[in-house]
Design a protein around this motif. Sequence first.
Motif, PDB file in Angstrom:
ATOM      1  N   ILE A  47       0.744  -1.422  -0.055  1.00 51.32           N
ATOM      2  CA  ILE A  47       0.080   0.051   0.001  1.00 51.32           C
ATOM      3  C   ILE A  47       0.809   1.306   0.035  1.00 51.32           C
ATOM      4  CG2 ILE A  47      -1.587   1.119   1.254  1.00 51.32           C
ATOM      5  CD1 ILE A  47      -2.690  -1.379   2.368  1.00 51.32           C
ATOM      6  N   LEU A  48       0.753   1.969  -1.016  1.00 53.21           N
ATOM      7  CA  LEU A  48       1.364   3.340  -1.215  1.00 53.21           C
ATOM      8  C   LEU A  48       0.683   4.316  -0.592  1.00 53.21           C
ATOM      9  CD1 LEU A  48       2.563   2.814  -4.861  1.00 53.21           C
ATOM     10  CD2 LEU A  48       3.768   2.094  -2.790  1.00 53.21           C
ATOM     11  N   VAL A 107       3.219  -4.562   3.857  1.00 50.73           N
ATOM     12  CA  VAL A 107       4.149  -3.398   3.882  1.00 50.73           C
ATOM     13  C   VAL A 107       3.188  -2.227   3.302  1.00 50.73           C
ATOM     14  CG1 VAL A 107       6.055  -2.417   2.562  1.00 50.73           C
ATOM     15  CG2 VAL A 107       6.167  -4.980   3.291  1.00 50.73           C
ATOM     16  N   GLN A 108       3.302  -1.210   4.147  1.00 52.38           N
ATOM     17  CA  GLN A 108       2.564  -0.076   3.610  1.00 52.38           C
ATOM     18  C   GLN A 108       3.848   1.116   3.749  1.00 52.38           C
ATOM     19  OE1 GLN A 108      -1.236   1.229   5.252  1.00 52.38           O
ATOM     20  NE2 GLN A 108      -1.371  -0.661   6.432  1.00 52.38           N
ATOM     21  N   ILE A 109       3.788   1.978   2.696  1.00 55.27           N
ATOM     22  CA  ILE A 109       5.076   2.857   2.491  1.00 55.27           C
ATOM     23  C   ILE A 109       4.439   4.418   2.427  1.00 55.27           C
ATOM     24  CG2 ILE A 109       6.935   3.415   1.028  1.00 55.27           C
ATOM     25  CD1 ILE A 109       6.914   0.499  -0.133  1.00 55.27           C
ATOM     26  N   GLU A 110       4.783   5.175   3.309  1.00 51.46           N
ATOM     27  CA  GLU A 110       4.895   6.588   3.084  1.00 51.46           C
ATOM     28  C   GLU A 110       5.840   7.324   2.328  1.00 51.46           C
ATOM     29  OE1 GLU A 110       2.509   8.577   4.141  1.00 51.46           O
ATOM     30  OE2 GLU A 110       1.190   7.479   5.743  1.00 51.46           O
ATOM     31  N   ASP A 145      -3.478  -0.864  -8.536  1.00 55.04           N
ATOM     32  CA  ASP A 145      -4.764  -0.440  -8.287  1.00 55.04           C
ATOM     33  C   ASP A 145      -5.902  -1.207  -9.442  1.00 55.04           C
ATOM     34  OD1 ASP A 145      -4.165   1.435  -6.588  1.00 55.04           O
ATOM     35  OD2 ASP A 145      -4.565   3.223  -7.666  1.00 55.04           O
ATOM     36  N   GLY A 146      -5.379  -2.483  -9.514  1.00 54.26           N
ATOM     37  CA  GLY A 146      -6.160  -3.633 -10.260  1.00 54.26           C
ATOM     38  C   GLY A 146      -6.985  -4.335  -9.356  1.00 54.26           C
ATOM     39  N   SER A 147      -7.469  -5.382  -9.982  1.00 54.95           N
ATOM     40  CA  SER A 147      -8.253  -6.068  -9.336  1.00 54.95           C
ATOM     41  C   SER A 147      -7.461  -7.342  -8.460  1.00 54.95           C
ATOM     42  CB  SER A 147      -9.378  -6.999 -10.010  1.00 54.95           C
ATOM     43  OG  SER A 147      -8.996  -7.574 -10.942  1.00 54.95           O
ATOM     44  N   ILE A 151      -0.091  -3.881  -5.873  1.00 50.19           N
ATOM     45  CA  ILE A 151       0.190  -2.552  -5.472  1.00 50.19           C
ATOM     46  C   ILE A 151      -1.026  -1.699  -5.245  1.00 50.19           C
ATOM     47  CG2 ILE A 151       1.882  -0.543  -5.511  1.00 50.19           C
ATOM     48  CD1 ILE A 151       4.019  -2.628  -6.651  1.00 50.19           C
ATOM     49  N   LYS A 152      -1.159  -1.184  -4.191  1.00 52.65           N
ATOM     50  CA  LYS A 152      -2.414  -0.390  -4.058  1.00 52.65           C
ATOM     51  C   LYS A 152      -2.115   1.162  -3.596  1.00 52.65           C
ATOM     52  CE  LYS A 152      -4.984  -4.352  -5.157  1.00 52.65           C
ATOM     53  NZ  LYS A 152      -5.420  -4.392  -6.419  1.00 52.65           N
TER      54      LYS A 152
END
Length: 381
Positions: A47-48, A107-110, A145-147, A151-152
């Motif tokens: 997640i971005l 993983v979530q990245i700022e 951002d696909g189904s 990566i979102k």
Amino acid sequence: MKKKILLGAVVALFLLPINGFAYTVNNEFNLGASEGDSRLASQDYIILHETGNLREPSGRNEATYMRNNWRNAYTTDIVGDYGIDYRVGQWGYVSWGALNANPYGPVQIELEHTTNKAKFQTNYKAYIDLARDAAKTYNIPLTLDGSGRGIKSHWWVTQNYGGDHVDPYTYLTQMGISKAQLQHDLLYGVDGTSTPSTPSTPTGTKNGIAIDNVSKDQAVKMVQRVQTDYSWTLLRDQVKAVKQSDGRYTLAIRTGKGNRLNKSVNRLRQELRSYYPGYMQQNVAIVNGDKDSATIEARNMPASAFSGKNPFDVHMRKFLKDILLDGQAYAEANSYGTYDVRIKGEGFNDHDAPIVLKQIQEMGKAKDVGINPAHIKGFKY
């Protein structure tokens, strides 16, 4: 919260270059063993985010604030200060940056908000390399951002899980990066030059099943039904018959030490008296009774005990399931006021795991349970 594994021992140098690529990992701000969420995340999304802080504090300041206020929200990483990856949360575990999508992002990245073009370009390249490395680590597709898995953006999370965030697109557009360019860079690297480093392979090799964000009643019902229906496989290596050289069998029950051992040996003796009244119970031995590997052995049992419609090893798996699966198929309250279920035991092999997952998803759809199958996912541990 349960304790989780520390990222590693404290080292003299906090800055760890990653094979000469675009970012350097800084471990100064790692959460401690009793801090942060102890749940393993499903390996579905990277997640971005973008910090959105118009005051433009440094990446270090952002990491300091997040480390000190993790109870409100935190991600695993903050990229800033010309390509430094400030690691806060532990990869592989749930972090708190994306509401109901949190359980699905290991993983979530700022990304630091800066209007300094040179600083942005260096940070952006690190952001891309880090996201690609994270995706490779968890075998997550590089599609944006696909189904399904991939990566979102936080914008995608808002569209699919709720909330009001639209980052990182507004900021990236201001800095000259379109969504199409972001997708291109995630697939191929910035200018085709960002070759991801070789990340460590996830240590988990066993298959488990996670059920997230359900009511207490739903969690209790699922634990009970899973223990009943799947004790045969969850406990297949903990309760098993081993053939002796003389043709007779030993029933081996690995319990661990303490109360679990004591309860299990009492139940075993009870069942032996009921089913095999002539069995000499002095043949029951405890091996390594003071260790976590403590095992009960019922030696010199007849071969006939492990054949027919109700083999004794299968019977004992069912009879001991509430003791042996305690802590292996269980429910626990989470930080959102709901409950999570984890099904581990000895796990399911790679062939059975997707089959069992579908079966448990169907189990959750029962009228008296009513769990959306999207809340039930597989994971490695």
